[in-house]
Design a protein around this motif. Structure first.
Motif, PDB file in Angstrom:
ATOM      1  N   THR A   9       0.841  -1.357   0.034  1.00  0.00           N
ATOM      2  CA  THR A   9      -0.091   0.064  -0.098  1.00  0.00           C
ATOM      3  C   THR A   9       0.944   1.129  -0.053  1.00  0.00           C
ATOM      4  O   THR A   9       0.441   2.138   0.605  1.00  0.00           O
ATOM      5  N   LYS A  10       2.184   1.159  -0.501  1.00  0.00           N
ATOM      6  CA  LYS A  10       3.031   2.278  -0.699  1.00  0.00           C
ATOM      7  C   LYS A  10       3.711   2.804   0.569  1.00  0.00           C
ATOM      8  O   LYS A  10       4.481   3.488   0.611  1.00  0.00           O
ATOM      9  N   THR A  11       3.402   2.039   1.583  1.00  0.00           N
ATOM     10  CA  THR A  11       4.235   2.483   2.861  1.00  0.00           C
ATOM     11  C   THR A  11       4.467   1.173   3.898  1.00  0.00           C
ATOM     12  O   THR A  11       3.718   0.382   3.852  1.00  0.00           O
ATOM     13  N   THR A  12       5.550   1.489   4.875  1.00  0.00           N
ATOM     14  CA  THR A  12       5.655   0.431   5.575  1.00  0.00           C
ATOM     15  C   THR A  12       4.663   0.948   6.800  1.00  0.00           C
ATOM     16  O   THR A  12       4.177   2.119   6.844  1.00  0.00           O
ATOM     17  N   ILE A  13       4.632   0.252   7.813  1.00  0.00           N
ATOM     18  CA  ILE A  13       3.673   0.609   8.988  1.00  0.00           C
ATOM     19  C   ILE A  13       3.915   2.075   9.480  1.00  0.00           C
ATOM     20  O   ILE A  13       4.986   2.478   9.645  1.00  0.00           O
ATOM     21  N   TYR A  14       3.063   2.903   9.422  1.00  0.00           N
ATOM     22  CA  TYR A  14       2.748   4.319  10.135  1.00  0.00           C
ATOM     23  C   TYR A  14       2.170   4.432  11.204  1.00  0.00           C
ATOM     24  O   TYR A  14       0.824   4.502  11.126  1.00  0.00           O
ATOM     25  N   LYS A  15       2.752   4.500  12.396  1.00  0.00           N
ATOM     26  CA  LYS A  15       2.014   4.688  13.521  1.00  0.00           C
ATOM     27  C   LYS A  15       2.121   5.947  14.046  1.00  0.00           C
ATOM     28  O   LYS A  15       3.141   6.517  14.451  1.00  0.00           O
ATOM     29  N   GLN A  18       3.696   7.047  17.272  1.00  0.00           N
ATOM     30  CA  GLN A  18       4.994   6.784  17.615  1.00  0.00           C
ATOM     31  C   GLN A  18       6.054   7.613  16.621  1.00  0.00           C
ATOM     32  O   GLN A  18       7.195   7.238  16.485  1.00  0.00           O
ATOM     33  N   THR A  19       5.457   8.406  15.746  1.00  0.00           N
ATOM     34  CA  THR A  19       6.317   8.878  14.798  1.00  0.00           C
ATOM     35  C   THR A  19       6.259  10.427  14.409  1.00  0.00           C
ATOM     36  O   THR A  19       5.117  10.757  14.712  1.00  0.00           O
ATOM     37  N   TRP A  20       7.312  10.814  14.198  1.00  0.00           N
ATOM     38  CA  TRP A  20       7.216  12.417  13.775  1.00  0.00           C
ATOM     39  C   TRP A  20       6.732  12.656  12.467  1.00  0.00           C
ATOM     40  O   TRP A  20       7.384  11.897  11.535  1.00  0.00           O
ATOM     41  N   ASN A  21       5.571  13.035  12.284  1.00  0.00           N
ATOM     42  CA  ASN A  21       5.237  13.253  10.958  1.00  0.00           C
ATOM     43  C   ASN A  21       5.861  14.091  10.174  1.00  0.00           C
ATOM     44  O   ASN A  21       6.420  15.335  10.494  1.00  0.00           O
ATOM     45  N   GLY A  22       6.051  13.834   8.587  1.00  0.00           N
ATOM     46  CA  GLY A  22       6.879  14.570   8.147  1.00  0.00           C
ATOM     47  C   GLY A  22       6.709  14.161   6.506  1.00  0.00           C
ATOM     48  O   GLY A  22       5.677  13.640   6.084  1.00  0.00           O
ATOM     49  N   MET A  39       3.693  10.708   4.612  1.00  0.00           N
ATOM     50  CA  MET A  39       4.073   9.398   5.279  1.00  0.00           C
ATOM     51  C   MET A  39       3.060   8.079   4.917  1.00  0.00           C
ATOM     52  O   MET A  39       3.501   7.195   5.186  1.00  0.00           O
ATOM     53  N   ASN A  40       2.132   8.584   4.120  1.00  0.00           N
ATOM     54  CA  ASN A  40       1.376   7.362   3.640  1.00  0.00           C
ATOM     55  C   ASN A  40       1.786   7.071   2.401  1.00  0.00           C
ATOM     56  O   ASN A  40       1.108   6.227   1.689  1.00  0.00           O
ATOM     57  N   GLY A  41       2.693   7.531   1.839  1.00  0.00           N
ATOM     58  CA  GLY A  41       3.313   7.256   0.523  1.00  0.00           C
ATOM     59  C   GLY A  41       2.405   8.097  -0.706  1.00  0.00           C
ATOM     60  O   GLY A  41       2.673   7.824  -2.004  1.00  0.00           O
ATOM     61  N   ASN A  42       1.699   8.885  -0.315  1.00  0.00           N
ATOM     62  CA  ASN A  42       1.120   9.752  -1.315  1.00  0.00           C
ATOM     63  C   ASN A  42       1.759  10.834  -2.029  1.00  0.00           C
ATOM     64  O   ASN A  42       2.519  11.693  -1.156  1.00  0.00           O
ATOM     65  N   GLU A  43       1.894  11.046  -3.317  1.00  0.00           N
ATOM     66  CA  GLU A  43       2.715  11.982  -3.909  1.00  0.00           C
ATOM     67  C   GLU A  43       1.952  13.396  -3.525  1.00  0.00           C
ATOM     68  O   GLU A  43       0.956  13.769  -3.702  1.00  0.00           O
ATOM     69  N   VAL A  44       2.783  14.290  -2.821  1.00  0.00           N
ATOM     70  CA  VAL A  44       2.294  15.771  -2.662  1.00  0.00           C
ATOM     71  C   VAL A  44       2.785  16.650  -3.536  1.00  0.00           C
ATOM     72  O   VAL A  44       1.977  17.507  -4.100  1.00  0.00           O
ATOM     73  N   HIS A  45       4.065  16.416  -4.250  1.00  0.00           N
ATOM     74  CA  HIS A  45       4.386  17.432  -5.252  1.00  0.00           C
ATOM     75  C   HIS A  45       5.762  16.915  -5.996  1.00  0.00           C
ATOM     76  O   HIS A  45       6.367  15.824  -5.442  1.00  0.00           O
ATOM     77  N   ALA A  46       5.679  17.188  -7.269  1.00  0.00           N
ATOM     78  CA  ALA A  46       6.942  16.659  -8.045  1.00  0.00           C
ATOM     79  C   ALA A  46       7.447  17.739  -8.672  1.00  0.00           C
ATOM     80  O   ALA A  46       6.908  18.968  -9.278  1.00  0.00           O
ATOM     81  N   TRP A  47       8.845  17.571  -8.923  1.00  0.00           N
ATOM     82  CA  TRP A  47       9.509  18.633  -9.744  1.00  0.00           C
ATOM     83  C   TRP A  47      10.349  17.866 -11.002  1.00  0.00           C
ATOM     84  O   TRP A  47      11.406  17.136 -10.580  1.00  0.00           O
TER      85      TRP A  47
END
Length: 175
Positions: A9-15, A18-22, A39-47
């Protein structure tokens, strides 16, 4: 046997608790350029203009990256280092370290950078809230290639490394 830690699902376990969001910034191999993901593997922006293996996010959302690359079977070099704004506009660029002649006899300028460059204000190369790289001024350190001839080492041309410091206008002030 334990449970798998990687899911398709594009990501490793995201808790979140327990995690600093970034965000994560990386350069893709599929000609998409530099991509910023959450942090969920979604593309926010591309250059798409950001090429090579090294892009650095600046505090104001600009990107310090390579925009032209020289490939051959022996080494990789960045011909031009640029600062792109969020919309892909070039804010700053440098390609005046050395003049090169290609196989067709055409002379062009090249930054000849490889592996690393840093902007004044943040010497570590990754985000730190206490070390903010300058975005509209400041010097930059670049790791560059230079061809040298040293008969004491070899009768063949050598590819040497050199560190150069340039000012905001692109003048080499130290090497």
């Amino acid at each position: 046997m334990g449970c798998p830690s990687v899911y398709p699902t594009k990501t490793t376990i995201y808790k979140k608790d327990q995690t600093w969001n970034g965000y994560t910034l990386f350069n893709t191999a599929n000609n998409k350029g530099a991509v910023l993901i959450d942090m969920n593997g979604n593309e926010v922006h591309a250059w798409p203009k950001a090429l090579g293996a090294l892009s650095k996010m600046l505090p104001n959302g600009d990107l310090l990256c390579c925009s032209e690359i020289e490939h051959n079977f022996q080494y990789h070099e960045d011909k031009k280092i640029v600062q792109l704004d969020w919309y892909g506009n070039v804010i700053w660029s440098f390609d005046r370290f050395e003049r090169l002649v290609d196989e067709f006899g055409i002379t062009t300028w090249s930054a000849r950078t490889h592996h690393d460059y840093q902007r004044e204000g943040n010497p570590v190369g990754y985000y730190s809230p206490e070390l903010l790289a300058k975005t509209d001024s400041g010097n930059s350190l670049l790791l560059c290639h230079r061809n040298i001839q040293n008969k004491q080492i070899s009768n063949k041309p050598l590819l040497d490394d050199v560190i150069v410091e340039i000012d905001w206008q692109g003048n080499i002030i130290w090497e």
